[in-house]
Design an enzyme around this catalytic site. Structure first.
Site, PDB file in Angstrom:
ATOM      1  N   ASN A 223      13.345  35.147  43.640  1.00 31.09           N
ATOM      2  CA  ASN A 223      14.031  34.848  42.377  1.00 31.09           C
ATOM      3  C   ASN A 223      13.282  35.504  41.227  1.00 31.09           C
ATOM      4  OD1 ASN A 223      12.028  32.896  41.235  1.00 31.09           O
ATOM      5  ND2 ASN A 223      12.543  31.809  43.138  1.00 31.09           N
ATOM      6  N   ASP A 291      14.910  27.253  47.426  1.00 30.10           N
ATOM      7  CA  ASP A 291      15.403  26.027  48.052  1.00 30.10           C
ATOM      8  C   ASP A 291      15.651  26.213  49.542  1.00 30.10           C
ATOM      9  OD1 ASP A 291      15.379  24.429  45.772  1.00 30.10           O
ATOM     10  OD2 ASP A 291      17.234  25.357  45.049  1.00 30.10           O
TER      11      ASP A 291
HETATM   12  N1  CTP Z   1      10.613  22.255  43.459  1.00 26.30           N
HETATM   13  C1  CTP Z   1       9.689  22.128  44.470  1.00 26.30           C
HETATM   14  N2  CTP Z   1      10.033  22.460  45.747  1.00 26.30           N
HETATM   15  C2  CTP Z   1      11.271  22.925  46.035  1.00 26.30           C
HETATM   16  C3  CTP Z   1      12.224  23.062  44.978  1.00 26.30           C
HETATM   17  C4  CTP Z   1      11.855  22.724  43.709  1.00 26.30           C
HETATM   18  O1  CTP Z   1       8.552  21.717  44.203  1.00 26.30           O
HETATM   19  N3  CTP Z   1      11.563  23.243  47.276  1.00 26.30           N
HETATM   20  C5  CTP Z   1      10.253  21.828  42.108  1.00 26.30           C
HETATM   21  C6  CTP Z   1      10.148  22.957  41.099  1.00 26.30           C
HETATM   22  O2  CTP Z   1       8.834  23.474  41.049  1.00 26.30           O
HETATM   23  C7  CTP Z   1      10.515  22.244  39.807  1.00 26.30           C
HETATM   24  C8  CTP Z   1      11.500  21.173  40.247  1.00 26.30           C
HETATM   25  O3  CTP Z   1      11.255  20.986  41.642  1.00 26.30           O
HETATM   26  O4  CTP Z   1       9.412  21.556  39.261  1.00 26.30           O
HETATM   27  C9  CTP Z   1      12.935  21.510  40.039  1.00 26.30           C
HETATM   28  O5  CTP Z   1      13.218  22.750  40.592  1.00 26.30           O
HETATM   29  P1  CTP Z   1      14.674  23.356  40.469  1.00 26.30           P
HETATM   30  O6  CTP Z   1      14.717  24.629  41.243  1.00 26.30           O
HETATM   31  O7  CTP Z   1      15.111  23.364  39.035  1.00 26.30           O
HETATM   32  O8  CTP Z   1      15.518  22.216  41.170  1.00 26.30           O
HETATM   33  P2  CTP Z   1      16.115  22.100  42.602  1.00 26.30           P
HETATM   34  O9  CTP Z   1      15.271  21.202  43.422  1.00 26.30           O
HETATM   35  O10 CTP Z   1      16.359  23.455  43.163  1.00 26.30           O
HETATM   36  O11 CTP Z   1      17.475  21.368  42.293  1.00 26.30           O
HETATM   37  P3  CTP Z   1      18.912  22.006  41.975  1.00 26.30           P
HETATM   38  O12 CTP Z   1      19.296  22.733  43.209  1.00 26.30           O
HETATM   39  O13 CTP Z   1      19.717  20.825  41.668  1.00 26.30           O
HETATM   40  O14 CTP Z   1      18.716  22.889  40.759  1.00 26.30           O
END
Ligand code: CTP
Length: 420
Positions: A223, A291
């Site tokens: 990303n 993710d």
């Molecule tokens: N985060 C994490 N581990 C993951 C995904 C996210 O630690 N596998 C943490 C990121 O570092 C951030 C927070 O979770 O502090 C939110 O990340 P974000 O990408 O905005 O959220 P998502 O968990 O991907 O949720 P969504 O798909 O709803 O955006």
């Protein structure tokens, strides 16, 4: 790292005929991807127009120490630190003398005194001035203090004399800038001054940057995260006296000084590195963790008759939620980030509850905001106690304010002591 691609240069233009070459220097630095902000002295304005500098840097030019509008937009302390390197070109005898003696009666000299960054000076002056014992003493003192120098070169001068005093050529200065950036450019405060910092004696673990999830041995899913905000928080926490472990995905920016950096590629490696860095007082999840991952192929995928490959995505571990859910050894303050492109605060509130963290720093990363990869950020703090929105600020300033806020929450006992 020698690349100028993500470097932030503060160019201080003093008053000398060579100032016209600084316009070309700004152009050359920008061509190589650097962001150049310029400060011009009163004398500098006799030689080139601030407007030319603004046009070539693509940025507002700062001129006045006591300008209320400039100070409101970016204070002189922030200006001096929101850069990777300060370049003084032309560095006049007067500017060097001021810097050698710690004088600070205008914006340029104040920045040189207030900065925590390396300074590269490109002197330019009449040869008698360069050879004068006073200038030689000043330059020797500045070298001892760590100031870097490029030039001056020998040559004929505007005043008709010949000898040392001509400012180095823009491309020579560019090469010196690259060399200076190849080692850490932040000069940490001596530990005796940091011990009393807001996070003195505290341990902070922070994730930053993207993760790379391999598809096969040569391809990966990634990303656009640059790691700038996470790295800036790590640096600010170290400056506030904390012992900091920064778990970083692949980024193209220098390691912050005074921080223990653990480099990882994938989300699973990031989780493992975080778990081995815990326990800590504060955990900050600033990384843009992928993710999903795919089950990576052992060999490079080839085009075939069956058409494009189909990938079954597997969910990655959620590092933030895993740390926040720890039954024992949960950091007292667990901070998440929410990078959103719409309904920023609403989604951040949902993340606060879902991931059971204590605070979410939310920002809008829609491409139009320029936040992802850029140098500024506009964040809202979303906690159980409400929402606080901050104006758009440099990422270093956001980092300093966040660290002060984390320290405040930690010392005021918020959140309650976790159940261990
Ligand atoms: N985060 C994490 N581990 C993951 C995904 C996210 O630690 N596998 C943490 C990121 O570092 C951030 C927070 O979770 O502090 C939110 O990340 P974000 O990408 O905005 O959220 P998502 O968990 O991907 O949720 P969504 O798909 O709803 O955006």
């Amino acid at each position: 790292m020698t690349s100028l691609a993500s470097a932030r240069i503060l160019l201080v233009v003093g008053g000398g005929v060579a100032a016209y070459k600084s316009l070309d220097l700004a152009r050359r630095l920008r061509e190589r991807g650097a962001r150049v902000r310029a400060v011009i002295t009163r004398a500098g304005k006799h030689f080139i127009a601030p407007l030319s500098l603004a046009a070539l840097t693509g940025e507002k030019v700062f001129e006045d120490l006591f300008s209320l509008t400039d100070e409101a937009e970016m204070g002189h302390i922030e200006l001096s630190r929101d850069a990777d390197l300060i370049v003084v070109a032309p560095a006049t005898a007067d500017l060097l003398a001021k810097a050698a003696h710690g004088l600070a009666d205008d914006l340029a000299s104040t920045l040189l005194l207030a900065t925590d960054k390396k300074i590269l000076a490109a002197p330019a002056m009449n040869l008698r001035m360069w050879l004068a014992p006073a200038t030689r003493r000043n330059v020797a003192a500045l070298r001892d203090d760590g100031m870097l120098f490029i030039g001056p070169n020998d040559g004929s001068m505007a005043c008709g004399e010949f000898g040392p005093g001509r400012m180095a050529e823009p491309l020579e200065i560019v090469a010196a800038v690259e060399a200076a950036l190849s080692s850490p450019t932040t000069i940490p405060l001596p530990p005796s001054f940091v011990r009393g910092g807001a996070l003195a004696g505290k341990r902070v673990v922070i994730t930053s940057g993207p993760t790379h999830e391999p598809v096969d041995p040569v391809r990966y899913i990634a990303n656009r995260s640059s790691g700038k905000q996470g790295h800036a928080i790590a640096r600010a926490a170290a400056e506030a006296g904390a012992e900091v472990v920064l778990v970083s995905g692949p980024v193209a920016i220098p390691d912050p000084s005074g921080v223990d950096v653990v480099r990882v590629e994938t989300a699973r490696e990031m989780l493992a590195a975080v778990e081995s860095a815990l326990p800590a007082d504060i955990f900050i999840a600033a990384a843009a963790v992928a993710d999903w991952r795919v089950e990576a192929a052992g060999e490079k995928l080839k085009k075939g008759a069956d058409g494009p490959p189909r990938f079954a995505l597997v969910e990655n571990p959620d590092i933030l939620a895993t740390v926040a859910a720890r039954a024992s050894g949960r950091p007292r303050l667990v901070v998440g980030f929410a990078a959103e492109t719409e309904k920023v605060v609403e989604h951040a509130r949902a993340k606060l509850a879902r991931k059971k963290c204590d605070l979410v720093v939310a920002n809008d990363v829609s491409p139009a905001t320029g936040i992802m990869g850029g140098d500024a950020n506009e964040v809202s703090l979303v906690g159980p106690d409400g929402v606080e929105s901050w104006p758009k600020l440099g990422k270093d300033e956001v980092a300093r304010r966040l660290v002060a806020e984390f320290a405040r929450r930690l010392s005021s006992g918020q959140p309650d002591e976790p159940s261990r």
